[in-house]
Every structure is written in structure tokens, then in C-alpha cells.
Design an enzyme around this catalytic site. Sequence first.
Site, short mmCIF file in Angstrom:
data_model
loop_
_atom_site.label_atom_id
_atom_site.label_comp_id
_atom_site.label_asym_id
_atom_site.label_seq_id
_atom_site.Cartn_x
_atom_site.Cartn_y
_atom_site.Cartn_z
N HIS A 1 0.84 -1.20 0.00
CA HIS A 1 0.00 0.00 0.00
C HIS A 1 0.87 1.25 0.00
O HIS A 1 0.62 2.20 -0.77
CB HIS A 1 -0.91 0.00 1.23
CG HIS A 1 -1.67 1.27 1.41
ND1 HIS A 1 -2.90 1.49 0.81
CD2 HIS A 1 -1.39 2.40 2.12
CE1 HIS A 1 -3.34 2.69 1.14
NE2 HIS A 1 -2.43 3.26 1.94
N GLU A 2 1.89 1.27 0.85
CA GLU A 2 2.78 2.44 0.90
C GLU A 2 3.55 2.59 -0.41
O GLU A 2 3.82 3.70 -0.85
CB GLU A 2 3.73 2.33 2.09
CG GLU A 2 3.04 2.31 3.45
CD GLU A 2 2.05 3.46 3.64
OE1 GLU A 2 2.27 4.55 3.08
OE2 GLU A 2 1.03 3.27 4.33
N HIS B 1 3.07 9.12 -6.56
CA HIS B 1 3.93 10.30 -6.57
C HIS B 1 4.72 10.38 -7.88
O HIS B 1 4.83 11.45 -8.50
CB HIS B 1 4.89 10.25 -5.38
CG HIS B 1 5.62 11.53 -5.15
ND1 HIS B 1 6.82 11.60 -4.49
CD2 HIS B 1 5.34 12.81 -5.52
CE1 HIS B 1 7.24 12.85 -4.44
NE2 HIS B 1 6.36 13.60 -5.05
N HIS C 1 1.61 4.53 -2.85
CA HIS C 1 1.74 5.99 -2.72
C HIS C 1 2.98 6.50 -3.46
O HIS C 1 2.95 7.56 -4.09
CB HIS C 1 1.82 6.39 -1.25
CG HIS C 1 0.52 6.31 -0.53
ND1 HIS C 1 -0.65 6.85 -1.04
CD2 HIS C 1 0.18 5.75 0.66
CE1 HIS C 1 -1.64 6.63 -0.18
NE2 HIS C 1 -1.17 5.96 0.85
#
Length: 225
Positions: free
Chosen positions: A98-99, A106, A102
Site C-alpha cells: 500500500h505504501e 507520486h 503511494h
Amino acid sequence: MYFDSSFIILIPALIIAAWAQFKVSSTFEKYSKVGSSGGYTGAQVARILLDSYGLYDIPVELTPGRLSDHYDPTRRVMRLSEEVYYGNSVASIGVAAHETGHAIQHKERYAPLVIRNSIVPVANFGSNASWILFLLGMVFGLKGLVSIGILLFTAAVVFQIITLPVEFNASNRALKILESKGILYGSELGGAKSVLSAAAMTYVAAALTAVAQLLRLIFISRSDD
């Protein structure tokens, strides 16, 4: 004894928030005991996924706390809690992916993330200063300050709302990547989905609480007329 009737507006949101926090903790706890067949740790998964998207320069670091995992877009670093970093459970892998989602957002300049990052300073200032200005305006009868306080808090509410597509998209990316890379299979993937779905509910609860708090401010300001 004085009773603030406006607090009733917050009660449903607070109940949902408490339930969401319990749900994410219990779901993570459940699937942190389910090991993945591949045996990868969260840190290894994060590194594999980052490298597969050409994000070789983003380090994966340890951070203190439980469920404190996050991607820092300013410093371009991923920080994973000890349980996720070293863990090889379905829960740890889901959170790490999940991270990574991100970080990929980005890189690709995913629009909701760009918008959210751009309003962070205003949202932070709004959440800290809004109540001060609002209360000063109410005490001294300065409706201009009351309006400014509400406006600033609105920025914080917008931040919470724009966070929702960012988080849901990161989770969807994570599940698709884990499946396509063969890191999780079948029920393991379902377990990761349960963990990420529970985590997503905390953001929904935060948004609902922020909206309820905004409505409460408006109610208080108008009841004083």
C-alpha cells in the site's frame, strides 16, 4: 451544568471512528498471524515493488510505532514500522505494498495526491488555527473571525476528503501489483484486501468526523445570532 447540544452532531462520526480503529487493529492482528507462502518480508516486498517501477533511489527505512507506516513524498522515503518491515505475514506485505502504491502515485503525479500535497500547509494551519479564531470571534462577537475560522477549518475538511481517493487508489494498486508479481496468492490476497479495506475505513471515519465538526461550527455560529 451546561450541555453543548451541538456535540450531538459529532456522536455518529465518533462512533464510526471508534469502530474503524477497532476494525483495523483487529484485522491487522488477525492477518499478522497468517504467513505468506513466498516468505517475503514487508521490507523486501517494498524494495521489489519500488525497483520494478524504477524507484531505486527511494530507501525503505524503519520507523517507530505500530501501524505508523507511511511514504514521505517530501523526502522521498518509505518508512515501515518494525512489525511490517520484518514481518512476512499477509498483513505486513499488504501494508508495505500500500505504501509503495503511494510512491508510485507520486512518480506518476496522480492528480488527487498532487492536490492533497499542495494543500497540506493550508490544511495544517487551518486545523490548528481555526478553533482559536472561531472561539475568539465568538467570545468577542467578531463575526469576521468566526467566518475565517470556519473557512480555515473547511480547508482541513477538504484535505480529509481528497485523502479518500488517494488511499483507495493506493490499496487498489497494491492488490493488483501483489497479484501480478505473484507475491500473494488466493486467500493470501483476500487477507491483504481485508487489512487494506479496514485501514481505508479509518480515513472514511476521519473525513466524516471532519465534516461533522464543520457542521458543528456552522451550527454554533448561527445559534449565536
